[in-house]
Write a protein that holds these residues in place. Structure first.
Motif, mmCIF file in Angstrom:
data_model
loop_
_atom_site.group_PDB
_atom_site.id
_atom_site.type_symbol
_atom_site.label_atom_id
_atom_site.label_comp_id
_atom_site.label_asym_id
_atom_site.label_seq_id
_atom_site.Cartn_x
_atom_site.Cartn_y
_atom_site.Cartn_z
ATOM 1 N N GLY A 10 40.357 -22.927 7.232
ATOM 2 C CA GLY A 10 40.163 -24.317 7.623
ATOM 3 C C GLY A 10 38.726 -24.650 7.967
ATOM 4 O O GLY A 10 38.446 -25.687 8.567
ATOM 5 N N GLY A 11 37.804 -23.765 7.588
ATOM 6 C CA GLY A 11 36.400 -23.963 7.915
ATOM 7 C C GLY A 11 35.615 -24.648 6.818
ATOM 8 O O GLY A 11 36.180 -25.164 5.844
ATOM 9 N N ILE B 245 35.677 -26.812 -2.297
ATOM 10 C CA ILE B 245 34.444 -26.634 -1.518
ATOM 11 C C ILE B 245 33.755 -27.976 -1.326
ATOM 12 O O ILE B 245 33.322 -28.322 -0.220
ATOM 13 C CB ILE B 245 33.506 -25.640 -2.225
ATOM 14 C CG1 ILE B 245 34.092 -24.219 -2.181
ATOM 15 C CG2 ILE B 245 32.117 -25.650 -1.576
ATOM 16 C CD1 ILE B 245 33.345 -23.223 -3.038
ATOM 17 N N ALA B 246 33.660 -28.776 -2.392
ATOM 18 C CA ALA B 246 32.988 -30.069 -2.316
ATOM 19 C C ALA B 246 33.734 -31.048 -1.419
ATOM 20 O O ALA B 246 33.126 -31.903 -0.774
ATOM 21 C CB ALA B 246 32.836 -30.655 -3.718
ATOM 22 N N ALA B 247 35.066 -30.924 -1.364
ATOM 23 C CA ALA B 247 35.866 -31.861 -0.576
ATOM 24 C C ALA B 247 35.655 -31.680 0.920
ATOM 25 O O ALA B 247 35.744 -32.641 1.692
ATOM 26 C CB ALA B 247 37.346 -31.689 -0.919
ATOM 27 N N ARG C 18 44.462 -29.382 -3.713
ATOM 28 C CA ARG C 18 43.431 -29.754 -4.683
ATOM 29 C C ARG C 18 43.150 -31.239 -4.562
ATOM 30 O O ARG C 18 44.073 -32.046 -4.501
ATOM 31 C CB ARG C 18 43.921 -29.429 -6.097
ATOM 32 C CG ARG C 18 42.915 -29.803 -7.173
ATOM 33 C CD ARG C 18 43.417 -29.368 -8.529
ATOM 34 N NE ARG C 18 42.470 -29.729 -9.562
ATOM 35 C CZ ARG C 18 42.597 -29.363 -10.829
ATOM 36 N NH1 ARG C 18 43.606 -28.627 -11.203
ATOM 37 N NH2 ARG C 18 41.710 -29.732 -11.726
ATOM 38 N N PRO C 19 41.885 -31.660 -4.506
ATOM 39 C CA PRO C 19 41.576 -33.094 -4.410
ATOM 40 C C PRO C 19 42.113 -33.856 -5.617
ATOM 41 O O PRO C 19 42.270 -33.296 -6.701
ATOM 42 C CB PRO C 19 40.042 -33.116 -4.395
ATOM 43 C CG PRO C 19 39.629 -31.746 -4.007
ATOM 44 C CD PRO C 19 40.688 -30.831 -4.539
ATOM 45 N N ALA C 20 42.423 -35.135 -5.401
ATOM 46 C CA ALA C 20 42.860 -35.969 -6.511
ATOM 47 C C ALA C 20 41.781 -36.008 -7.577
ATOM 48 O O ALA C 20 40.597 -35.894 -7.283
ATOM 49 C CB ALA C 20 43.156 -37.393 -6.006
ATOM 50 N N ALA C 21 42.193 -36.191 -8.833
ATOM 51 C CA ALA C 21 41.255 -36.124 -9.959
ATOM 52 C C ALA C 21 40.122 -37.123 -9.795
ATOM 53 O O ALA C 21 38.963 -36.810 -10.043
ATOM 54 C CB ALA C 21 42.006 -36.369 -11.271
ATOM 55 N N GLN C 22 40.458 -38.347 -9.335
ATOM 56 C CA GLN C 22 39.415 -39.352 -9.201
ATOM 57 C C GLN C 22 38.439 -38.986 -8.090
ATOM 58 O O GLN C 22 37.233 -39.253 -8.188
ATOM 59 C CB GLN C 22 40.015 -40.745 -8.949
ATOM 60 C CG GLN C 22 40.857 -40.858 -7.683
ATOM 61 C CD GLN C 22 42.316 -40.566 -7.958
ATOM 62 O OE1 GLN C 22 42.631 -39.823 -8.877
ATOM 63 N NE2 GLN C 22 43.205 -41.173 -7.177
ATOM 64 N N ASP C 23 38.925 -38.356 -7.017
ATOM 65 C CA ASP C 23 38.049 -37.927 -5.939
ATOM 66 C C ASP C 23 37.119 -36.826 -6.412
ATOM 67 O O ASP C 23 35.934 -36.804 -6.089
ATOM 68 C CB ASP C 23 38.869 -37.435 -4.749
ATOM 69 C CG ASP C 23 39.682 -38.557 -4.117
ATOM 70 O OD1 ASP C 23 39.281 -39.726 -4.267
ATOM 71 O OD2 ASP C 23 40.707 -38.257 -3.488
ATOM 72 N N ALA C 24 37.668 -35.881 -7.171
ATOM 73 C CA ALA C 24 36.850 -34.784 -7.682
ATOM 74 C C ALA C 24 35.785 -35.305 -8.628
ATOM 75 O O ALA C 24 34.634 -34.861 -8.589
ATOM 76 C CB ALA C 24 37.741 -33.769 -8.410
ATOM 77 N N LYS C 25 36.156 -36.278 -9.466
ATOM 78 C CA LYS C 25 35.184 -36.840 -10.397
ATOM 79 C C LYS C 25 34.046 -37.509 -9.645
ATOM 80 O O LYS C 25 32.875 -37.385 -10.002
ATOM 81 C CB LYS C 25 35.874 -37.851 -11.311
ATOM 82 C CG LYS C 25 34.941 -38.438 -12.376
ATOM 83 C CD LYS C 25 35.707 -39.368 -13.297
ATOM 84 C CE LYS C 25 34.794 -39.957 -14.362
ATOM 85 N NZ LYS C 25 35.520 -40.882 -15.254
ATOM 86 N N ALA C 26 34.395 -38.214 -8.557
ATOM 87 C CA ALA C 26 33.368 -38.878 -7.762
ATOM 88 C C ALA C 26 32.445 -37.860 -7.111
ATOM 89 O O ALA C 26 31.235 -38.045 -7.057
ATOM 90 C CB ALA C 26 34.022 -39.752 -6.695
ATOM 91 N N VAL D 132 25.532 -34.486 4.035
ATOM 92 C CA VAL D 132 26.769 -34.360 3.255
ATOM 93 C C VAL D 132 27.903 -33.853 4.146
ATOM 94 O O VAL D 132 29.035 -34.299 4.070
ATOM 95 C CB VAL D 132 26.558 -33.400 2.058
ATOM 96 C CG1 VAL D 132 27.884 -33.109 1.381
ATOM 97 C CG2 VAL D 132 25.599 -34.018 1.064
ATOM 98 N N LEU D 133 27.586 -32.893 5.021
ATOM 99 C CA LEU D 133 28.582 -32.308 5.894
ATOM 100 C C LEU D 133 28.922 -33.231 7.062
ATOM 101 O O LEU D 133 29.884 -32.995 7.791
ATOM 102 C CB LEU D 133 28.096 -30.971 6.457
ATOM 103 C CG LEU D 133 27.862 -29.860 5.430
ATOM 104 C CD1 LEU D 133 27.323 -28.618 6.134
ATOM 105 C CD2 LEU D 133 29.156 -29.536 4.706
ATOM 106 N N GLY D 134 28.138 -34.300 7.268
ATOM 107 C CA GLY D 134 28.370 -35.197 8.377
ATOM 108 C C GLY D 134 27.985 -34.604 9.712
ATOM 109 O O GLY D 134 28.550 -34.945 10.759
#
Length: 222
Positions: free
Chosen positions: A52-53, A78-80, A192-200, A216-218
């Motif tokens: 969860g890190g 990782i990107a999400a 797994r992130p939604a396809a549209q989120d991953a594309k963004a 990016v990490l906030g």
């Protein structure tokens, strides 16, 4: 943030130990940085996510390039929750000299570098040399004697700190004023992130400087 790197063909023991340490560090609010490759990189990214890190992958190509296609889903995860970082613009493919740049960024973005297993002549040892040049802490997981660990065991002889568990790394920074990234509850199965989120996510271009990564990490810089 701690970078954890090692051989692409690491032993089962090295993979297990690196994964255990990565997960424990992530649960304690440490950002785990690695290079998104086979072997140790893959093990530590997955372990940090499972805990969860937050984990950051530094790539030797543009972030949209299909580097190791079998890890595409891992990169999306990782990107999400963390970040994909590259010094190269979108569309840049993988060239052998790109890995030196990737290794320099791995250590540069980290407070310390943990070596899981490395031959004397290897990309992992290049990362260790960059860490020393950048005045980063160097840690090593001891390994069996052999050519596959000649480089990492040599670092131990030169004064690198031996690490058997995450506590050995955490103790090194006890009392220092670092912000911790609180881990989220680890999901039963990493979504797994939604396809549209991953594309963004993959359509964005990030420059590989610390300020951008923290944005990016906030988070605020350590």
């Amino acid at each position: 943030s701690i970078a954890i790197v090692g051989s692409r063909t690491a032993s089962h023991a090295a993979l297990h130990t690196a994964g255990e340490i990565s997960g424990a560090l992530a649960r304690n609010g440490v950002v785990v940085v690695s290079g998104g490759a086979h072997g140790v990189d893959h093990a530590v990214h997955e372990a940090a996510l499972s805990a969860g890190g937050v984990t950051v992958s530094v790539l030797p190509c543009g972030i949209d390039y299909p580097y190791l296609p079998e890890y595409a889903e891992l990169r999306e995860m990782i990107a999400a929750s963390g970040a994909l970082v590259s010094e190269y613009p979108p569309g840049t493919g993988v060239q052998k000299w790109n890995f030196r740049t990737r290794n320099r960024l791995l250590s540069g973005l980290s407070s310390g570098v943990l070596i899981a297993e490395a031959a004397k002549r290897s990309g992992t040892m290049i990362t260790a040399r960059y860490a020393l040049e950048q005045n980063r802490d160097v840690f090593v997981i001891p390994a069996n004697v052999g050519p596959e660990s000649e480089g990492s065991n040599g670092l131990l002889r030169s004064g690198a700190k031996a690490v058997l568990a995450a506590e050995d790394v955490l103790d090194e920074y006890a009392g220092r004023d670092y912000e911790r990234v609180l881990p989220q509850e680890a999901p039963a199965q990493m979504a797994r992130p939604a396809a549209q989120d991953a594309k963004a996510l993959f359509s964005k271009e990030f420059s590989a400087d610390a300020e951008t990564v923290y944005r990016v990490l906030g988070k605020t810089p350590l």
